[in-house]
Design a protein around this motif. Structure first.
Motif, PDB file in Angstrom:
ATOM      1  N   VAL A 215       0.837  -1.205   0.000  1.00 45.01           N
ATOM      2  CA  VAL A 215       0.000   0.000   0.000  1.00 45.01           C
ATOM      3  C   VAL A 215       0.869   1.251   0.000  1.00 45.01           C
ATOM      4  CG1 VAL A 215      -1.623   1.326   1.383  1.00 45.01           C
ATOM      5  CG2 VAL A 215      -1.963  -1.110   1.096  1.00 45.01           C
ATOM      6  N   LYS A 216       2.047   1.139   0.638  1.00 46.03           N
ATOM      7  CA  LYS A 216       2.949   2.285   0.668  1.00 46.03           C
ATOM      8  C   LYS A 216       3.487   2.593  -0.725  1.00 46.03           C
ATOM      9  CE  LYS A 216       4.719   1.846   5.367  1.00 46.03           C
ATOM     10  NZ  LYS A 216       5.907   1.482   6.161  1.00 46.03           N
ATOM     11  N   GLY A 217       3.441   1.602  -1.625  1.00 49.01           N
ATOM     12  CA  GLY A 217       3.910   1.833  -2.983  1.00 49.01           C
ATOM     13  C   GLY A 217       5.269   1.239  -3.265  1.00 49.01           C
TER      14      GLY A 217
ATOM     15  N   LYS B  52      -9.448  -5.340  -0.195  1.00 46.60           N
ATOM     16  CA  LYS B  52      -8.231  -5.460  -1.001  1.00 46.60           C
ATOM     17  C   LYS B  52      -8.492  -5.083  -2.454  1.00 46.60           C
ATOM     18  CE  LYS B  52      -5.834  -8.700   1.964  1.00 46.60           C
ATOM     19  NZ  LYS B  52      -5.590 -10.119   2.254  1.00 46.60           N
ATOM     20  N   LEU B  57      -5.163  -3.920  -4.189  1.00 42.76           N
ATOM     21  CA  LEU B  57      -4.128  -4.863  -3.798  1.00 42.76           C
ATOM     22  C   LEU B  57      -4.398  -6.180  -4.502  1.00 42.76           C
ATOM     23  CD1 LEU B  57      -3.802  -4.217   0.023  1.00 42.76           C
ATOM     24  CD2 LEU B  57      -2.024  -3.915  -1.689  1.00 42.76           C
ATOM     25  N   ARG B  81       1.586   1.942  -8.371  1.00 41.57           N
ATOM     26  CA  ARG B  81       2.471   2.336  -7.271  1.00 41.57           C
ATOM     27  C   ARG B  81       2.561   3.846  -7.113  1.00 41.57           C
ATOM     28  NH1 ARG B  81       5.582  -2.220  -8.413  1.00 41.57           N
ATOM     29  NH2 ARG B  81       7.135  -1.181  -9.674  1.00 41.57           N
ATOM     30  N   ARG B  84      -0.443   5.036  -5.188  1.00 39.34           N
ATOM     31  CA  ARG B  84      -0.631   4.453  -3.853  1.00 39.34           C
ATOM     32  C   ARG B  84      -0.809   5.509  -2.764  1.00 39.34           C
ATOM     33  NH1 ARG B  84      -2.917   0.099  -3.880  1.00 39.34           N
ATOM     34  NH2 ARG B  84      -1.997  -1.579  -5.061  1.00 39.34           N
ATOM     35  N   GLN B  88      -5.122   4.506   0.870  1.00 40.11           N
ATOM     36  CA  GLN B  88      -4.465   3.845   1.991  1.00 40.11           C
ATOM     37  C   GLN B  88      -5.413   2.894   2.705  1.00 40.11           C
ATOM     38  OE1 GLN B  88      -1.202   3.846   3.070  1.00 40.11           O
ATOM     39  NE2 GLN B  88      -0.880   4.762   1.061  1.00 40.11           N
ATOM     40  N   ILE B  89      -4.827   1.927   3.422  1.00 35.73           N
ATOM     41  CA  ILE B  89      -5.655   0.938   4.106  1.00 35.73           C
ATOM     42  C   ILE B  89      -5.099   0.662   5.505  1.00 35.73           C
ATOM     43  CG2 ILE B  89      -4.361  -1.000   3.094  1.00 35.73           C
ATOM     44  CD1 ILE B  89      -7.046  -2.526   2.927  1.00 35.73           C
ATOM     45  N   PHE B  91      -5.270  -2.296   8.542  1.00 36.45           N
ATOM     46  CA  PHE B  91      -5.708  -3.671   8.734  1.00 36.45           C
ATOM     47  C   PHE B  91      -6.155  -3.938  10.164  1.00 36.45           C
ATOM     48  CE2 PHE B  91      -3.023  -4.180   4.956  1.00 36.45           C
ATOM     49  CZ  PHE B  91      -3.934  -4.798   4.143  1.00 36.45           C
ATOM     50  N   GLU B 110       8.595   5.803   6.232  1.00 34.85           N
ATOM     51  CA  GLU B 110       8.967   5.152   4.982  1.00 34.85           C
ATOM     52  C   GLU B 110       8.091   5.595   3.806  1.00 34.85           C
ATOM     53  OE1 GLU B 110       8.430   0.925   4.722  1.00 34.85           O
ATOM     54  OE2 GLU B 110      10.094   0.720   3.297  1.00 34.85           O
ATOM     55  N   ILE B 111       6.787   5.665   4.044  1.00 32.45           N
ATOM     56  CA  ILE B 111       5.855   5.999   2.959  1.00 32.45           C
ATOM     57  C   ILE B 111       6.126   7.396   2.401  1.00 32.45           C
ATOM     58  CG2 ILE B 111       4.041   6.853   4.519  1.00 32.45           C
ATOM     59  CD1 ILE B 111       2.046   5.518   2.551  1.00 32.45           C
ATOM     60  N   ILE B 114       9.117   7.092   0.116  1.00 34.16           N
ATOM     61  CA  ILE B 114       8.794   6.467  -1.158  1.00 34.16           C
ATOM     62  C   ILE B 114       8.177   7.474  -2.116  1.00 34.16           C
ATOM     63  CG2 ILE B 114       7.344   4.732  -2.287  1.00 34.16           C
ATOM     64  CD1 ILE B 114       7.511   3.182   0.407  1.00 34.16           C
ATOM     65  N   HIS B 115       7.261   8.285  -1.590  1.00 32.80           N
ATOM     66  CA  HIS B 115       6.576   9.237  -2.471  1.00 32.80           C
ATOM     67  C   HIS B 115       7.279  10.590  -2.519  1.00 32.80           C
ATOM     68  CE1 HIS B 115       3.424   6.401  -3.291  1.00 32.80           C
ATOM     69  NE2 HIS B 115       3.379   6.111  -2.010  1.00 32.80           N
ATOM     70  N   ARG B 162       0.754   6.784   9.865  1.00 34.18           N
ATOM     71  CA  ARG B 162       1.290   6.477   8.539  1.00 34.18           C
ATOM     72  C   ARG B 162       0.265   6.798   7.459  1.00 34.18           C
ATOM     73  NH1 ARG B 162       0.022   1.083   7.235  1.00 34.18           N
ATOM     74  NH2 ARG B 162      -1.312   1.917   5.624  1.00 34.18           N
TER      75      ARG B 162
END
Lengths: 316, 266
Positions: A215-217, B52, B57, B81, B84, B88-89, B91, B110-111, B114-115, B162
């Motif tokens: 989900v983070k990519g 999902k 996903l 990606r 993304r 967001q999800i 769980f 981290e997220i 990534i972006h 997050r």
């Protein structure tokens, strides 16, 4: 943690004594008279003079009771004296330290190959689960497990040395000569690694954090290196230890085929030549090395977070 | 904001593939900006599969997913990606939601790396993480711990931090509070609601707990055996369900409710 480590170190003592006892008794009870063999090496044309034989028997002390002989040999070990080779007359320790380097180099080359092959193929197998690639890989792993390493060695020598002439087939001249035997050793030990890595990755892939990472990519490869690998180190370490032990043992055959001057080659020739001090000393040293590798793994374990789920007892 | 049309997901039952099991059958719904759709259903009715699919996903067997005006049903993984950040999800299980070998700080940050919102360990990133944990109610000391050293509620707070860090347009909350105790549940739901007011994201809130769904949703859908049976305004569904299954569900809910009331009163 300290207590566990001290405990482990203390546990070595009885194990090492047992190894010494076994190494000594195997040689003691094997047929043939060591004094006679030594005499023939020292004086090939001397015939069978009983006086000379008695002299050698006296020198080796082989008429003493079993336990006295074991004590003498054991006391020698404690001072680092393993006796002298019948054949060459050199101290056994000197022979050993000259050769152990080759065996360790070969084993670690094999281990590196086995880890690289195991993790790469395991990853591919898990990533493309149930595809033709996965089925092919699983089939090859089963095939590889049932192929004896000496056959693989001869096959590789034929392909890469005789036909392609990329590597030399025999002897050691440069580190390059370790590639082929290392590859054979690594390949024949990698099957279990491939299967373990595959099983563990598949198990981790069901975890929430892997979905979170998606989900983070992150791409699947990034997920593997940044997230999954950290969680499957424990079973990989376990298997690496087991592999290293079996490689040091397995190097005996490979060294002989590739003519590498390691302890395996020398041990085999010493057994054939009935070179008792060398056989006993090397057997004992083999055992001790393996004990110490296991000790090392046990200690490494203590530093890896024990809460990490262990999928080592999953299908290997 | 997000619309699912005639979504189905089925698996082959055996290796010959001549029989298929349907997990999700012909599901259609849409959620507007700033709106929450509550999805109620028993365990195993296909809620998580639907979650999902809604976040892509998983690809649906048939049907169409439209997000922010674009059809994302068959978009490649590489394209997906890049998007993304906006979807967001959360769980259900806090124990496995975060990588057990990565510290909370890095799990949250981290997220953003990534972006390319913030670079690793820069002052900006640290400030942003600090802001986020203030919103979700974590302390700075928690950031240097591993997920195993936090309680379930604290982990879900970190997960929420997050999720909010990238200001998504659509959030799926798949039973985010079902494994937490009641007081923590209420706090997390409040944080989610407050954040929705500020960021105006669309939210699909999945739960089997009617009380929880009622508290956060604008509309409710009831799901059973892979199908959505009925959908409507919160009160109309809870007070006057039209289907048998819906009635049974609400009866149970009120039965539980009165038992609870009894317990509190005495």
């Amino acid at each position: 943690m300290k207590k566990i480590i001290i405990n482990r170190v203390l546990m070595i003592l009885p194990t090492v004594i047992t190894i010494a006892f076994l190494a000594f008794s195997i040689m003691y009870f094997s047929p043939g008279n060591p004094a006679e063999i030594l005499m023939r090496y020292r004086n090939p044309e001397g015939g069978t003079d009983p006086a000379a034989l008695a002299h050698y028997e006296e020198m080796l002390g082989i008429n003493d009771p079993f336990l006295t002989q074991f004590e003498n040999w054991g006391a020698g070990i404690l001072t680092g004296d393993f006796g002298e080779s019948f054949k060459t007359g050199n101290p056994v320790t000197e022979e050993f330290f000259y050769r152990i380097g080759y065996t360790l180099m070969l084993s670690f080359t094999g281990l590196a190959f086995s880890l690289v092959i195991g993790i790469t193929l395991g990853f591919l197998s898990a990533e493309f689960k149930d595809s033709w690639l996965d089925n092919l890989l699983r089939f090859t792993q089963s095939l590889k497990m049932s192929i004896p390493s000496f056959w693989l060695a001869l096959f590789f020598i034929y392909i890469f040395s005789t036909q392609l002439r990329w590597f030399s087939a025999f002897g050691y001249n440069s580190p390059k000569d370790l590639i082929l035997p290392g590859l054979v050793l690594g390949l024949s030990n990698s099957s279990r690694m491939v299967r373990l890595v595959r099983t563990c990755i598949l198990e981790e892939k069901g975890s929430g954090y892997v979905y979170t990472a998606r989900v983070k990519g992150l791409s699947e490869i990034q997920i593997f290196f940044k997230h999954i690998l950290k969680n499957i180190t424990l079973p990989i370490i376990t298997l690496t230890g087991v592999s290293l032990v079996s490689m040091i043992g397995g190097s005996l055959i490979i060294e002989n085929i590739f003519g590498l001057p390691g302890i395996g080659t020398y041990l085999v020739s010493a057994i054939v030549a009935k070179d008792y001090p060398v056989s006993m000393g090397f057997l004992f040293a083999y055992g001790v090395i393996i004990v110490f590798i296991n000790l090392f793994i046990d200690i490494v374990y203590q530093f890896v977070d024990p809460r990490v789920r262990d999928c080592a007892n999953a299908e290997i | 904001m997000i619309a699912l049309e005639n979504i189905s997901k089925s698996y082959r039952k055996n290796i010959f593939g001549n029989q298929r099991t349907d997990i999700v059958k012909d599901v259609t719904f849409n959620i507007q900006k700033g709106e929450t759709l509550g999805l109620i259903g028993a365990s195993g009715c296909g809620k998580t599969t639907l979650a999902k699919i809604a976040t892509r996903l998983m690809k649906p067997t048939t049907g169409q997913i439209e997000f922010d005006g674009n059809d994302i049903t068959a978009v490649s993984e590489t394209e997906m990606r890049k998007m993304r950040q906006q979807i967001q999800i959360m769980f259900q299980n806090p124990e496995s939601a975060l990588n057990p070998r990565i510290k909370i700080y890095d799990s949250i940050a981290e997220i953003m790396r990534i972006h390319k919102i913030h670079k690793k360990n820069t002052a900006d990133e640290k400030r942003k993480v600090k802001e986020l944990i203030d919103i979700v109610g974590l302390q700075e000391e928690h950031l240097l711990r591993y997920p195993g050293e936090l309680s379930g509620g604290q982990v879900q707070r970190a997960v929420l931090a997050r999720v909010l860090s990238v200001e998504p347009k659509f959030i799926v909350a798949d039973e985010p509070t079902s494994m937490l105790d009641v007081s923590v549940q209420a706090q997390i739901l409040k944080i989610l609601k407050d954040a929705q007011k500020e960021y105006q994201f669309a939210c699909l809130f999945i739960s089997h707990n009617i009380g929880v769904v009622k508290a956060v949703s604008d509309r409710i859908a009831i799901m059973n055996e892979g199908m959505i049976l009925e959908e409507g305004e919160v009160n109309s569904i809870i007070d006057a369900p039209k289907t048998e299954f819906g009635k049974a569900l609400m009866d149970n809910y009120y039965a539980d409710f009165y038992v609870e009331l009894d317990r509190v009163a005495n």
